[in-house]
Enzyme design. Sequence first.
Site, PDB file in Angstrom:
ATOM      1  N   SER A  97      44.700  14.214 -34.145  1.00 54.27           N
ATOM      2  CA  SER A  97      43.739  12.624 -33.878  1.00 54.27           C
ATOM      3  C   SER A  97      43.913  12.436 -35.703  1.00 54.27           C
ATOM      4  O   SER A  97      43.764  13.861 -37.014  1.00 54.27           O
ATOM      5  CB  SER A  97      42.814  13.817 -34.313  1.00 54.27           C
ATOM      6  OG  SER A  97      41.906  14.141 -32.636  1.00 54.27           O
ATOM      7  N   HIS A 113      46.111  10.221 -26.711  1.00 50.23           N
ATOM      8  CA  HIS A 113      46.908  10.548 -26.563  1.00 50.23           C
ATOM      9  C   HIS A 113      48.720  10.576 -26.260  1.00 50.23           C
ATOM     10  O   HIS A 113      48.816  10.404 -25.102  1.00 50.23           O
ATOM     11  CB  HIS A 113      47.273  12.339 -26.580  1.00 50.23           C
ATOM     12  CG  HIS A 113      46.188  13.375 -27.527  1.00 50.23           C
ATOM     13  ND1 HIS A 113      46.060  14.300 -27.658  1.00 50.23           N
ATOM     14  CD2 HIS A 113      44.746  12.708 -27.566  1.00 50.23           C
ATOM     15  CE1 HIS A 113      44.687  14.402 -28.643  1.00 50.23           C
ATOM     16  NE2 HIS A 113      43.871  13.780 -28.469  1.00 50.23           N
ATOM     17  N   HIS A 172      47.356  20.610 -24.439  1.00 50.55           N
ATOM     18  CA  HIS A 172      47.004  21.839 -25.392  1.00 50.55           C
ATOM     19  C   HIS A 172      47.048  22.967 -23.418  1.00 50.55           C
ATOM     20  O   HIS A 172      46.879  23.123 -22.805  1.00 50.55           O
ATOM     21  CB  HIS A 172      45.518  21.455 -25.699  1.00 50.55           C
ATOM     22  CG  HIS A 172      45.388  20.049 -26.567  1.00 50.55           C
ATOM     23  ND1 HIS A 172      45.721  18.888 -26.592  1.00 50.55           N
ATOM     24  CD2 HIS A 172      44.921  20.065 -27.348  1.00 50.55           C
ATOM     25  CE1 HIS A 172      45.531  18.001 -27.728  1.00 50.55           C
ATOM     26  NE2 HIS A 172      44.872  18.920 -28.552  1.00 50.55           N
ATOM     27  N   TYR A 229      44.026  24.623 -22.409  1.00 48.43           N
ATOM     28  CA  TYR A 229      42.961  23.990 -21.751  1.00 48.43           C
ATOM     29  C   TYR A 229      43.196  22.513 -21.024  1.00 48.43           C
ATOM     30  O   TYR A 229      42.975  22.195 -19.969  1.00 48.43           O
ATOM     31  CB  TYR A 229      41.706  22.751 -22.123  1.00 48.43           C
ATOM     32  CG  TYR A 229      41.903  21.732 -23.608  1.00 48.43           C
ATOM     33  CD1 TYR A 229      42.341  20.556 -22.699  1.00 48.43           C
ATOM     34  CD2 TYR A 229      41.986  21.964 -24.326  1.00 48.43           C
ATOM     35  CE1 TYR A 229      42.557  19.285 -23.342  1.00 48.43           C
ATOM     36  CE2 TYR A 229      42.276  20.941 -25.994  1.00 48.43           C
ATOM     37  CZ  TYR A 229      42.685  19.750 -25.253  1.00 48.43           C
ATOM     38  OH  TYR A 229      42.100  18.533 -25.432  1.00 48.43           O
ATOM     39  N   GLU A 230      44.792  22.206 -21.238  1.00 46.29           N
ATOM     40  CA  GLU A 230      44.627  21.165 -20.030  1.00 46.29           C
ATOM     41  C   GLU A 230      45.636  21.872 -18.595  1.00 46.29           C
ATOM     42  O   GLU A 230      46.289  20.651 -17.658  1.00 46.29           O
ATOM     43  CB  GLU A 230      46.295  19.903 -20.792  1.00 46.29           C
ATOM     44  CG  GLU A 230      45.532  19.527 -22.029  1.00 46.29           C
ATOM     45  CD  GLU A 230      46.906  18.522 -22.324  1.00 46.29           C
ATOM     46  OE1 GLU A 230      46.590  17.657 -21.493  1.00 46.29           O
ATOM     47  OE2 GLU A 230      46.702  18.791 -23.532  1.00 46.29           O
ATOM     48  N   ALA A 245      42.139  17.786 -35.292  1.00 47.70           N
ATOM     49  CA  ALA A 245      40.852  17.917 -35.880  1.00 47.70           C
ATOM     50  C   ALA A 245      40.281  19.220 -35.539  1.00 47.70           C
ATOM     51  O   ALA A 245      40.549  19.948 -34.503  1.00 47.70           O
ATOM     52  CB  ALA A 245      40.757  17.060 -35.163  1.00 47.70           C
ATOM     53  N   MET A 289      40.926  23.524 -30.730  1.00 48.46           N
ATOM     54  CA  MET A 289      41.463  23.881 -30.147  1.00 48.46           C
ATOM     55  C   MET A 289      42.963  23.391 -29.658  1.00 48.46           C
ATOM     56  O   MET A 289      43.461  23.282 -28.132  1.00 48.46           O
ATOM     57  CB  MET A 289      41.050  22.764 -28.400  1.00 48.46           C
ATOM     58  CG  MET A 289      39.586  23.307 -28.171  1.00 48.46           C
ATOM     59  SD  MET A 289      38.660  21.867 -27.714  1.00 48.46           S
ATOM     60  CE  MET A 289      37.167  21.676 -28.245  1.00 48.46           C
ATOM     61  N   SER A 290      43.914  24.194 -31.043  1.00 47.44           N
ATOM     62  CA  SER A 290      45.440  23.639 -30.985  1.00 47.44           C
ATOM     63  C   SER A 290      45.922  25.028 -32.384  1.00 47.44           C
ATOM     64  O   SER A 290      45.142  25.784 -32.251  1.00 47.44           O
ATOM     65  CB  SER A 290      45.530  21.772 -31.154  1.00 47.44           C
ATOM     66  OG  SER A 290      45.198  21.779 -32.373  1.00 47.44           O
ATOM     67  N   ASN A 323      33.882  16.659 -37.108  1.00 49.05           N
ATOM     68  CA  ASN A 323      32.390  17.313 -37.444  1.00 49.05           C
ATOM     69  C   ASN A 323      31.882  18.485 -37.180  1.00 49.05           C
ATOM     70  O   ASN A 323      32.736  19.898 -37.431  1.00 49.05           O
ATOM     71  CB  ASN A 323      31.891  16.405 -35.733  1.00 49.05           C
ATOM     72  CG  ASN A 323      32.827  18.304 -35.128  1.00 49.05           C
ATOM     73  OD1 ASN A 323      33.860  17.956 -34.656  1.00 49.05           O
ATOM     74  ND2 ASN A 323      32.831  19.088 -34.314  1.00 49.05           N
ATOM     75  N   HIS A 348      33.180  13.624 -27.932  1.00 48.32           N
ATOM     76  CA  HIS A 348      34.839  13.454 -28.114  1.00 48.32           C
ATOM     77  C   HIS A 348      34.445  12.489 -29.070  1.00 48.32           C
ATOM     78  O   HIS A 348      35.160  12.180 -29.796  1.00 48.32           O
ATOM     79  CB  HIS A 348      35.569  13.464 -27.274  1.00 48.32           C
ATOM     80  CG  HIS A 348      36.622  13.701 -27.551  1.00 48.32           C
ATOM     81  ND1 HIS A 348      37.390  14.193 -28.122  1.00 48.32           N
ATOM     82  CD2 HIS A 348      37.931  12.170 -27.066  1.00 48.32           C
ATOM     83  CE1 HIS A 348      39.008  13.558 -28.308  1.00 48.32           C
ATOM     84  NE2 HIS A 348      39.648  13.116 -27.101  1.00 48.32           N
TER      85      HIS A 348
HETATM   86  N1  HPA Z   1      35.118  22.758 -31.690  1.00 53.02           N
HETATM   87  C1  HPA Z   1      36.402  22.462 -31.323  1.00 53.02           C
HETATM   88  N2  HPA Z   1      37.140  21.428 -31.436  1.00 53.02           N
HETATM   89  C2  HPA Z   1      36.795  20.114 -31.862  1.00 53.02           C
HETATM   90  C3  HPA Z   1      35.596  20.418 -32.852  1.00 53.02           C
HETATM   91  C4  HPA Z   1      34.761  21.450 -32.520  1.00 53.02           C
HETATM   92  O1  HPA Z   1      33.556  21.303 -32.872  1.00 53.02           O
HETATM   93  N3  HPA Z   1      35.723  19.057 -33.475  1.00 53.02           N
HETATM   94  C5  HPA Z   1      36.957  19.029 -33.521  1.00 53.02           C
HETATM   95  N4  HPA Z   1      37.561  19.392 -32.383  1.00 53.02           N
END
Ligand code: HPA
Length: 273
Positions: free
Chosen positions: A31, A62, A84, A86-87, A114, A212-213, A236, A248
């Site tokens: 991202s 994506h 990912h 989780y997909e 990200a 998550m990656s 964040n 998101h």
């Molecule tokens: N947690 C997990 N994955 C993320 C986050 C988060 O706060 N921000 C961006 N990807």
Amino acid sequence: MTEAEKKLRNAYDSIIYKIKYEPDIALILGSGLGDFADSIEEKTIIDYKDIPDFPVSTVSGHAGRFIIGKLYDKKIIAMQGRVHYYEGYSMDKVVMPIRLMKLLGAKTLILTNAAGGINEKFSPGTFMAINDHITSFVPSPLIGENPETLGERFPDMSEVYDKELIGLLHSTSDELDIDLKDGIYLQTTGPNYETPAEINMYKALGADAVGMSTACEAMAAKHMGMRIAGISCITNMAAGISKTALNHNEVKETAALISDKFTKLVKEFIKKI
Ligand code: HPA
């Protein structure tokens, strides 16, 4: 030959004739780097959906394609979009793109993502050079029969992220006057964000950022002997550190805000490699 090697060979055979030259540097555009591909010259574009057995992202926004070309005088292969865990793909499948890029010739891998900030010295927009990672909360992509042509059964992980590349990232960010922190990235399965209690635990374990990656990709790349650099963009602050609920859109908004800076950092870094 393992099943994974056969699929990899098949994928390789389906695209190698389209590629004008062997890439040296592989890059995953996370991202905030969506427009990075505009800087690549003499482009060949290959959609993931046209590669047999290749995983295709299901996340909105994506894209899913390889962009192969030149940046400065460097030959690069960039992934616009990644898949990912989780997909619903197996870890083996999640790292197939990394293995394919290595097979195509790439020796160096630049991973970007990200991430949520756990270290309280960070704030949204902070960049972090990944110095090490924690993958203990996700399955290893190396589980299963070991594809010997890729790497050894019990690979060392004592230095996943290349120290020289981390140094180069810092000299690049210094020259550009971009603040770059160091830290440890922890990978979760997602797709849910974490609870404050989980973030407290990750903090106690030494994590500075969560996402998550990336860590599974770095592990597969290290298994194959690639030189790896990783950069997280803190979009964040993680749950509980941030007092507001996570979503998101916030991640996408911060990524869009820092996109120019992130692109500049990665471009200048590539110039120096
Ligand atoms: N947690 C997990 N994955 C993320 C986050 C988060 O706060 N921000 C961006 N990807």
